[in-house]
Motif scaffolding. Sequence first.
Motif, PDB file in Angstrom:
ATOM      1  N   TRP A  58     -23.420 -20.007 -16.355  1.00 22.33           N
ATOM      2  CA  TRP A  58     -23.691 -21.398 -16.704  1.00 22.33           C
ATOM      3  C   TRP A  58     -24.038 -21.571 -18.182  1.00 22.33           C
ATOM      4  O   TRP A  58     -24.300 -22.704 -18.615  1.00 22.33           O
ATOM      5  CB  TRP A  58     -24.857 -21.934 -15.888  1.00 22.33           C
ATOM      6  CG  TRP A  58     -24.587 -22.181 -14.442  1.00 22.33           C
ATOM      7  CD1 TRP A  58     -25.172 -21.551 -13.380  1.00 22.33           C
ATOM      8  CD2 TRP A  58     -23.696 -23.160 -13.880  1.00 22.33           C
ATOM      9  NE1 TRP A  58     -24.698 -22.074 -12.199  1.00 22.33           N
ATOM     10  CE2 TRP A  58     -23.790 -23.059 -12.478  1.00 22.33           C
ATOM     11  CE3 TRP A  58     -22.826 -24.101 -14.447  1.00 22.33           C
ATOM     12  CZ2 TRP A  58     -23.055 -23.868 -11.614  1.00 22.33           C
ATOM     13  CZ3 TRP A  58     -22.082 -24.906 -13.594  1.00 22.33           C
ATOM     14  CH2 TRP A  58     -22.201 -24.792 -12.194  1.00 22.33           C
ATOM     15  N   THR A  61     -22.417 -24.471 -20.180  1.00 19.91           N
ATOM     16  CA  THR A  61     -22.858 -25.767 -19.653  1.00 19.91           C
ATOM     17  C   THR A  61     -24.297 -26.036 -20.036  1.00 19.91           C
ATOM     18  O   THR A  61     -24.646 -27.149 -20.470  1.00 19.91           O
ATOM     19  CB  THR A  61     -22.701 -25.797 -18.115  1.00 19.91           C
ATOM     20  OG1 THR A  61     -21.323 -25.646 -17.773  1.00 19.91           O
ATOM     21  CG2 THR A  61     -23.221 -27.099 -17.534  1.00 19.91           C
ATOM     22  N   TRP A  64     -24.797 -27.261 -23.795  1.00 23.68           N
ATOM     23  CA  TRP A  64     -24.571 -28.663 -24.156  1.00 23.68           C
ATOM     24  C   TRP A  64     -25.513 -29.592 -23.398  1.00 23.68           C
ATOM     25  O   TRP A  64     -25.898 -30.638 -23.924  1.00 23.68           O
ATOM     26  CB  TRP A  64     -23.109 -29.062 -24.010  1.00 23.68           C
ATOM     27  CG  TRP A  64     -22.464 -29.074 -22.654  1.00 23.68           C
ATOM     28  CD1 TRP A  64     -21.609 -28.144 -22.149  1.00 23.68           C
ATOM     29  CD2 TRP A  64     -22.568 -30.097 -21.646  1.00 23.68           C
ATOM     30  NE1 TRP A  64     -21.189 -28.504 -20.892  1.00 23.68           N
ATOM     31  CE2 TRP A  64     -21.751 -29.705 -20.562  1.00 23.68           C
ATOM     32  CE3 TRP A  64     -23.263 -31.301 -21.565  1.00 23.68           C
ATOM     33  CZ2 TRP A  64     -21.623 -30.469 -19.402  1.00 23.68           C
ATOM     34  CZ3 TRP A  64     -23.138 -32.072 -20.410  1.00 23.68           C
ATOM     35  CH2 TRP A  64     -22.337 -31.645 -19.348  1.00 23.68           C
ATOM     36  N   HIS A 275     -15.920 -24.627 -13.680  1.00 23.89           N
ATOM     37  CA  HIS A 275     -16.680 -24.676 -14.928  1.00 23.89           C
ATOM     38  C   HIS A 275     -16.332 -23.525 -15.856  1.00 23.89           C
ATOM     39  O   HIS A 275     -16.551 -23.601 -17.071  1.00 23.89           O
ATOM     40  CB  HIS A 275     -18.186 -24.676 -14.635  1.00 23.89           C
ATOM     41  CG  HIS A 275     -18.648 -23.491 -13.830  1.00 23.89           C
ATOM     42  ND1 HIS A 275     -18.191 -23.231 -12.566  1.00 23.89           N
ATOM     43  CD2 HIS A 275     -19.549 -22.512 -14.105  1.00 23.89           C
ATOM     44  CE1 HIS A 275     -18.770 -22.140 -12.096  1.00 23.89           C
ATOM     45  NE2 HIS A 275     -19.591 -21.680 -13.020  1.00 23.89           N
ATOM     46  N   PRO A 279     -13.873 -25.276 -19.226  1.00 24.09           N
ATOM     47  CA  PRO A 279     -15.209 -25.764 -19.590  1.00 24.09           C
ATOM     48  C   PRO A 279     -15.218 -27.155 -20.222  1.00 24.09           C
ATOM     49  O   PRO A 279     -16.131 -27.942 -19.965  1.00 24.09           O
ATOM     50  CB  PRO A 279     -15.748 -24.695 -20.556  1.00 24.09           C
ATOM     51  CG  PRO A 279     -14.531 -23.948 -21.017  1.00 24.09           C
ATOM     52  CD  PRO A 279     -13.560 -23.989 -19.885  1.00 24.09           C
ATOM     53  N   TRP A 282     -14.393 -29.685 -17.492  1.00 22.96           N
ATOM     54  CA  TRP A 282     -15.570 -29.726 -16.618  1.00 22.96           C
ATOM     55  C   TRP A 282     -16.635 -30.634 -17.223  1.00 22.96           C
ATOM     56  O   TRP A 282     -17.188 -31.497 -16.545  1.00 22.96           O
ATOM     57  CB  TRP A 282     -16.086 -28.304 -16.416  1.00 22.96           C
ATOM     58  CG  TRP A 282     -17.510 -28.139 -16.005  1.00 22.96           C
ATOM     59  CD1 TRP A 282     -18.547 -27.684 -16.775  1.00 22.96           C
ATOM     60  CD2 TRP A 282     -18.075 -28.412 -14.710  1.00 22.96           C
ATOM     61  NE1 TRP A 282     -19.710 -27.647 -16.064  1.00 22.96           N
ATOM     62  CE2 TRP A 282     -19.457 -28.088 -14.787  1.00 22.96           C
ATOM     63  CE3 TRP A 282     -17.566 -28.890 -13.520  1.00 22.96           C
ATOM     64  CZ2 TRP A 282     -20.323 -28.235 -13.701  1.00 22.96           C
ATOM     65  CZ3 TRP A 282     -18.432 -29.040 -12.426  1.00 22.96           C
ATOM     66  CH2 TRP A 282     -19.783 -28.721 -12.528  1.00 22.96           C
ATOM     67  N   ARG A 283     -16.889 -30.454 -18.505  1.00 20.00           N
ATOM     68  CA  ARG A 283     -17.871 -31.318 -19.163  1.00 20.00           C
ATOM     69  C   ARG A 283     -17.449 -32.779 -19.108  1.00 20.00           C
ATOM     70  O   ARG A 283     -18.267 -33.665 -18.809  1.00 20.00           O
ATOM     71  CB  ARG A 283     -18.063 -30.873 -20.615  1.00 20.00           C
ATOM     72  CG  ARG A 283     -19.027 -31.770 -21.384  1.00 20.00           C
ATOM     73  CD  ARG A 283     -19.321 -31.236 -22.777  1.00 20.00           C
ATOM     74  NE  ARG A 283     -20.253 -32.116 -23.487  1.00 20.00           N
ATOM     75  CZ  ARG A 283     -20.804 -31.830 -24.662  1.00 20.00           C
ATOM     76  NH1 ARG A 283     -20.514 -30.699 -25.276  1.00 20.00           N
ATOM     77  NH2 ARG A 283     -21.646 -32.680 -25.229  1.00 20.00           N
ATOM     78  N   GLU A 287     -20.193 -35.230 -17.375  1.00 22.25           N
ATOM     79  CA  GLU A 287     -21.106 -35.841 -18.344  1.00 22.25           C
ATOM     80  C   GLU A 287     -21.290 -37.343 -18.109  1.00 22.25           C
ATOM     81  O   GLU A 287     -22.433 -37.837 -18.190  1.00 22.25           O
ATOM     82  CB  GLU A 287     -20.640 -35.556 -19.764  1.00 22.25           C
ATOM     83  CG  GLU A 287     -21.714 -35.850 -20.806  1.00 22.25           C
ATOM     84  CD  GLU A 287     -21.379 -35.255 -22.155  1.00 22.25           C
ATOM     85  OE1 GLU A 287     -22.327 -34.944 -22.910  1.00 22.25           O
ATOM     86  OE2 GLU A 287     -20.173 -35.108 -22.472  1.00 22.25           O
TER      87      GLU A 287
END
Length: 296
Positions: A58, A61, A64, A275, A279, A282-283, A287
């Motif tokens: 993770w 993730t 950020w 993720h 990535p 995924w964000r 988000e």
Amino acid sequence: MARRIDVTGAGGVRLAAWEFGDPPKPDGTHGPDPQDGRHGGPPGVLLLHGLMGRASHWAPTARWLSARHRAVALDQRGHGRSDKPPRGAYTREAYVEDVEAALEQLGLGPAVLIGHAMGALTAWQLAAKRPDLVRGLVICDMRASALGAASQRVWDEWFRAWPVPFATLADVRKWFGEDDPWVERPNPARGEFYAEVMAESPDGWRPVFEPDQMLRSRETWVYDAHWEELAQVRCPTLVVRGLDGELGRAEAQEMVRVLPRGQYAEVADAGHLVHYDQPEAWRAAIEPFLDTLREG
């Protein structure tokens, strides 16, 4: 940075929790703050990996997220740097109680729980049990239906097929990214994912977990469906699937329908390791959901 925080789970099992970025302070700067996770501190997020995973999966993730949250990733029992008691409990109840204890000891609640696979199941079971500790939920590629005995046999056979010990980490990456019979086409991200759960031993590279413990953990949830607990989750919940993952679109959309406050997102060109595969996508998928929780 990676800061380790020890917490005590169910039955006294020692668990390793990790911060991969400094959370924001009330004045907008970053760094450890005594008010983190308490009233006046940044909102808490707890990240839960899947079976065989570890908190460090993770890290991107969490970094950020820590711009606006206190983001903590947990090595669950039997995984990563947490205890792996040979005769310990690897039940659903133990995993859920571990997360409950971690939230309370870290002062994160009410937190957003972000879970992948088995970690997502743990997250929604805790959200059903302790709604006071969970203000939002992200379910990443985890099915609510029963997988059955055949699935458990396949996993047992798969573990036995691993050519351990691996001579080098390059061999780990190649086998899991190319040679593993479960791989339909070359997947370097998958190779990197499994390289991250290997440790060097005198005879080569071996997993940091015990495969038998993983099977014991898995058998406590694969035979049962989990729709009833899903329906008890009252907080806003985002169900995310990889387009080529294990959670099919029809089941994901049914999960959204069953959830009282469910939402849906999918990530293209991603498999089960959403993720890790994609990535940035995924964000982009999660988000906006997290932003609505902050605004609410």
